[in-house]
Design a protein around this motif. Structure first.
Motif, PDB file in Angstrom:
ATOM      1  N   LEU A   1     -55.339  70.096  74.547  1.00 17.52           N
ATOM      2  CA  LEU A   1     -56.347  70.755  73.974  1.00 17.52           C
ATOM      3  C   LEU A   1     -56.219  70.720  72.396  1.00 17.52           C
ATOM      4  O   LEU A   1     -57.423  70.956  71.862  1.00 17.52           O
ATOM      5  CB  LEU A   1     -56.528  72.312  74.552  1.00 17.52           C
ATOM      6  CG  LEU A   1     -57.042  72.398  75.912  1.00 17.52           C
ATOM      7  CD1 LEU A   1     -57.049  73.771  76.386  1.00 17.52           C
ATOM      8  CD2 LEU A   1     -58.487  71.837  75.912  1.00 17.52           C
ATOM      9  N   ALA A   2     -54.938  70.724  71.727  1.00 15.55           N
ATOM     10  CA  ALA A   2     -54.712  70.881  70.327  1.00 15.55           C
ATOM     11  C   ALA A   2     -55.628  69.883  69.875  1.00 15.55           C
ATOM     12  O   ALA A   2     -55.688  69.645  68.777  1.00 15.55           O
ATOM     13  CB  ALA A   2     -53.245  70.801  70.267  1.00 15.55           C
ATOM     14  N   GLU A   3     -55.743  68.707  70.553  1.00 17.85           N
ATOM     15  CA  GLU A   3     -56.301  67.321  69.855  1.00 17.85           C
ATOM     16  C   GLU A   3     -57.514  67.507  69.784  1.00 17.85           C
ATOM     17  O   GLU A   3     -58.512  66.730  68.970  1.00 17.85           O
ATOM     18  CB  GLU A   3     -56.034  65.926  70.708  1.00 17.85           C
ATOM     19  CG  GLU A   3     -54.427  65.817  70.730  1.00 17.85           C
ATOM     20  CD  GLU A   3     -54.262  64.792  71.900  1.00 17.85           C
ATOM     21  OE1 GLU A   3     -55.276  63.938  72.139  1.00 17.85           O
ATOM     22  OE2 GLU A   3     -52.884  64.598  72.336  1.00 17.85           O
ATOM     23  N   THR A   4     -58.325  68.423  70.185  1.00 20.10           N
ATOM     24  CA  THR A   4     -59.883  68.579  70.275  1.00 20.10           C
ATOM     25  C   THR A   4     -60.339  69.713  69.416  1.00 20.10           C
ATOM     26  O   THR A   4     -61.657  69.921  69.001  1.00 20.10           O
ATOM     27  CB  THR A   4     -60.471  68.886  71.635  1.00 20.10           C
ATOM     28  OG1 THR A   4     -60.000  70.086  72.132  1.00 20.10           O
ATOM     29  CG2 THR A   4     -59.989  67.924  72.868  1.00 20.10           C
ATOM     30  N   THR A   5     -59.456  70.637  68.743  1.00 22.88           N
ATOM     31  CA  THR A   5     -60.005  71.666  68.062  1.00 22.88           C
ATOM     32  C   THR A   5     -60.783  71.458  66.707  1.00 22.88           C
ATOM     33  O   THR A   5     -61.771  72.414  66.344  1.00 22.88           O
ATOM     34  CB  THR A   5     -59.024  72.674  67.840  1.00 22.88           C
ATOM     35  OG1 THR A   5     -58.013  71.984  67.002  1.00 22.88           O
ATOM     36  CG2 THR A   5     -58.096  73.209  69.010  1.00 22.88           C
ATOM     37  N   ASP A   6     -60.715  70.267  66.142  1.00 25.32           N
ATOM     38  CA  ASP A   6     -61.473  70.012  65.063  1.00 25.32           C
ATOM     39  C   ASP A   6     -63.050  69.650  65.341  1.00 25.32           C
ATOM     40  O   ASP A   6     -63.832  70.174  64.480  1.00 25.32           O
ATOM     41  CB  ASP A   6     -60.824  68.777  64.236  1.00 25.32           C
ATOM     42  CG  ASP A   6     -59.560  69.420  63.685  1.00 25.32           C
ATOM     43  OD1 ASP A   6     -59.035  70.403  63.577  1.00 25.32           O
ATOM     44  OD2 ASP A   6     -58.708  68.459  63.349  1.00 25.32           O
ATOM     45  N   THR A   7     -63.195  69.465  66.367  1.00 19.59           N
ATOM     46  CA  THR A   7     -64.750  68.874  66.551  1.00 19.59           C
ATOM     47  C   THR A   7     -65.215  69.434  67.787  1.00 19.59           C
ATOM     48  O   THR A   7     -66.403  69.702  67.940  1.00 19.59           O
ATOM     49  CB  THR A   7     -64.501  67.180  67.169  1.00 19.59           C
ATOM     50  OG1 THR A   7     -64.223  66.558  66.097  1.00 19.59           O
ATOM     51  CG2 THR A   7     -66.151  66.911  67.357  1.00 19.59           C
TER      52      THR A   7
ATOM     53  N   THR B   1     -66.323  55.533  73.940  1.00 18.16           N
ATOM     54  CA  THR B   1     -65.686  54.993  74.689  1.00 18.16           C
ATOM     55  C   THR B   1     -64.797  55.935  75.713  1.00 18.16           C
ATOM     56  O   THR B   1     -64.288  56.821  75.504  1.00 18.16           O
ATOM     57  CB  THR B   1     -64.429  54.075  73.970  1.00 18.16           C
ATOM     58  OG1 THR B   1     -65.180  53.200  72.990  1.00 18.16           O
ATOM     59  CG2 THR B   1     -63.517  53.106  74.876  1.00 18.16           C
ATOM     60  N   ILE B   2     -64.956  55.282  77.142  1.00 19.46           N
ATOM     61  CA  ILE B   2     -64.716  56.239  78.120  1.00 19.46           C
ATOM     62  C   ILE B   2     -63.399  55.479  78.681  1.00 19.46           C
ATOM     63  O   ILE B   2     -63.263  54.215  79.162  1.00 19.46           O
ATOM     64  CB  ILE B   2     -65.497  56.415  79.227  1.00 19.46           C
ATOM     65  CG1 ILE B   2     -66.619  57.126  78.859  1.00 19.46           C
ATOM     66  CG2 ILE B   2     -64.953  57.313  80.754  1.00 19.46           C
ATOM     67  CD1 ILE B   2     -66.707  58.595  78.397  1.00 19.46           C
ATOM     68  N   THR B   3     -62.159  55.937  78.638  1.00 17.31           N
ATOM     69  CA  THR B   3     -60.953  55.244  79.342  1.00 17.31           C
ATOM     70  C   THR B   3     -60.383  55.992  80.385  1.00 17.31           C
ATOM     71  O   THR B   3     -60.382  57.392  80.482  1.00 17.31           O
ATOM     72  CB  THR B   3     -59.697  55.299  78.120  1.00 17.31           C
ATOM     73  OG1 THR B   3     -60.152  54.582  76.934  1.00 17.31           O
ATOM     74  CG2 THR B   3     -58.612  54.610  78.666  1.00 17.31           C
ATOM     75  N   ILE B   4     -60.344  55.350  81.607  1.00 16.30           N
ATOM     76  CA  ILE B   4     -59.964  56.105  82.717  1.00 16.30           C
ATOM     77  C   ILE B   4     -58.440  55.624  82.883  1.00 16.30           C
ATOM     78  O   ILE B   4     -57.996  54.523  83.135  1.00 16.30           O
ATOM     79  CB  ILE B   4     -60.688  55.523  84.017  1.00 16.30           C
ATOM     80  CG1 ILE B   4     -62.356  56.108  83.751  1.00 16.30           C
ATOM     81  CG2 ILE B   4     -60.311  56.296  85.173  1.00 16.30           C
ATOM     82  CD1 ILE B   4     -62.534  57.547  83.543  1.00 16.30           C
ATOM     83  N   GLY B   5     -57.481  56.445  82.968  1.00 18.32           N
ATOM     84  CA  GLY B   5     -56.274  56.293  83.114  1.00 18.32           C
ATOM     85  C   GLY B   5     -55.530  55.533  84.389  1.00 18.32           C
ATOM     86  O   GLY B   5     -56.325  55.784  85.568  1.00 18.32           O
TER      87      GLY B   5
ATOM     88  N   SER C   1     -56.757  59.699  80.407  1.00 16.50           N
ATOM     89  CA  SER C   1     -57.910  59.720  80.550  1.00 16.50           C
ATOM     90  C   SER C   1     -58.627  60.214  79.518  1.00 16.50           C
ATOM     91  O   SER C   1     -58.468  61.408  78.843  1.00 16.50           O
ATOM     92  CB  SER C   1     -58.593  60.059  81.817  1.00 16.50           C
ATOM     93  OG  SER C   1     -58.197  59.308  83.109  1.00 16.50           O
ATOM     94  N   SER C   2     -59.496  59.664  78.498  1.00 19.11           N
ATOM     95  CA  SER C   2     -60.187  60.160  77.444  1.00 19.11           C
ATOM     96  C   SER C   2     -61.587  59.850  77.040  1.00 19.11           C
ATOM     97  O   SER C   2     -62.190  58.905  77.782  1.00 19.11           O
ATOM     98  CB  SER C   2     -59.428  59.552  76.244  1.00 19.11           C
ATOM     99  OG  SER C   2     -59.519  58.140  76.066  1.00 19.11           O
ATOM    100  N   PHE C   3     -62.167  60.704  76.309  1.00 20.69           N
ATOM    101  CA  PHE C   3     -63.624  60.517  76.009  1.00 20.69           C
ATOM    102  C   PHE C   3     -63.338  60.265  74.391  1.00 20.69           C
ATOM    103  O   PHE C   3     -63.227  61.275  73.581  1.00 20.69           O
ATOM    104  CB  PHE C   3     -64.360  61.917  76.310  1.00 20.69           C
ATOM    105  CG  PHE C   3     -65.831  61.929  75.835  1.00 20.69           C
ATOM    106  CD1 PHE C   3     -66.786  61.327  76.453  1.00 20.69           C
ATOM    107  CD2 PHE C   3     -66.110  62.719  74.282  1.00 20.69           C
ATOM    108  CE1 PHE C   3     -67.993  61.378  76.046  1.00 20.69           C
ATOM    109  CE2 PHE C   3     -67.342  62.710  74.190  1.00 20.69           C
ATOM    110  CZ  PHE C   3     -68.506  62.100  74.974  1.00 20.69           C
ATOM    111  N   GLY C   4     -63.808  59.082  74.117  1.00 16.69           N
ATOM    112  CA  GLY C   4     -63.426  58.678  72.852  1.00 16.69           C
ATOM    113  C   GLY C   4     -62.016  58.984  72.115  1.00 16.69           C
ATOM    114  O   GLY C   4     -61.219  59.210  72.891  1.00 16.69           O
ATOM    115  N   SER C   5     -62.288  59.457  70.988  1.00 18.45           N
ATOM    116  CA  SER C   5     -60.751  60.194  70.390  1.00 18.45           C
ATOM    117  C   SER C   5     -61.000  61.572  70.245  1.00 18.45           C
ATOM    118  O   SER C   5     -60.273  62.374  69.782  1.00 18.45           O
ATOM    119  CB  SER C   5     -60.908  59.715  68.937  1.00 18.45           C
ATOM    120  OG  SER C   5     -61.676  60.251  68.057  1.00 18.45           O
ATOM    121  N   LEU C   6     -61.963  62.280  70.883  1.00 17.81           N
ATOM    122  CA  LEU C   6     -62.270  63.768  70.983  1.00 17.81           C
ATOM    123  C   LEU C   6     -61.698  64.459  72.228  1.00 17.81           C
ATOM    124  O   LEU C   6     -61.335  65.570  72.071  1.00 17.81           O
ATOM    125  CB  LEU C   6     -63.874  63.735  71.161  1.00 17.81           C
ATOM    126  CG  LEU C   6     -64.599  63.131  69.985  1.00 17.81           C
ATOM    127  CD1 LEU C   6     -66.163  63.178  70.461  1.00 17.81           C
ATOM    128  CD2 LEU C   6     -64.231  63.555  68.630  1.00 17.81           C
TER     129      LEU C   6
END
Length: 201
Positions: free
Chosen positions: A117-123, A65-69, A89-94
């Motif tokens: 950036l801290a939200e993306t480090t697992d994937t 899912t693409i979300t544009i703020g 703005s997001s690319f899924g939950s990644l």
């Protein structure tokens, strides 16, 4: 071969066949500028954050899912009020790019959004260390909005009868100019991610 997709509105990204890696860039929406009905210190809003990462295709779903703020709204003409924050703005939950902070009545400038950036480090396979956005222009000296390279630039600040231009961004949107003219709002930031200018009228 490369497959390039750009989203200016929210939607769904579909993973192409035969792709090994996916490079994602995202810019949050700019914040809205503040307004003072008489004339005072009005900081411009900050630009939206830029985030980029490279993912292994196998770690992604068939669709994301693409979300544009949504752009942060500036304060209404005739009102002494703050602006509103820009949407993420997001690319899924990644991957998430944080929207810009609003201009605040009496505040010198709007700070740069926090890093996501801290939200993306697992994937994420690789995080690109260029997360940035422009700060809002200082209101007490009618300061120019902050410049940046990738994210949105900051909006200009206003003070009494003084006002200033918005900042510039090399690859994102420029910030809106401030205004000190009666019943005239500050300028909108440019897409993508530019912050709005303050208005002191």
């Amino acid at each position: 071969a490369a497959n390039y997709q750009e989203f200016l509105t929210s939607g769904t990204w579909t993973k192409p066949a035969g792709v090994n890696f996916v490079y994602v860039e995202s810019i949050g929406a700019g914040g809205g500028g503040s307004n003072h009905a008489i004339g005072a210190t009005l900081g411009g809003a900050s630009g939206g954050e830029y985030v980029a990462s490279i993912f292994e295709s196998s770690s992604l779903s068939a669709t994301e899912t693409i979300t544009i703020g949504a752009a942060g709204a500036g304060a209404a003409d005739g009102a002494t009020a703050d602006g509103s924050v820009g949407g993420d703005s997001s690319f899924g939950s990644l991957l998430t790019a944080i929207g810009g902070n609003p201009g605040i009545v009496g505040q010198l400038y709007a700070s740069i959004p926090r890093s996501a950036l801290a939200e993306t480090t697992d994937t994420v396979l690789i995080s690109i260390p260029s997360t940035q956005a422009g700060y809002g222009g200082k209101g007490n000296v009618a300061g120019v909005g902050g410049n940046t390279i990738y994210g949105g630039a900051g909006g200009g600040g206003a003070a009494g009868s003084g006002f200033s231009a918005g900042g510039t961004s090399e690859f994102g949107g420029d910030g809106g100019a401030a205004s000190a003219a009666a019943d005239t709002k500050g300028g909108n930031g440019s897409v993508p991610g530019g912050g709005g200018g303050g208005s002191s009228n």
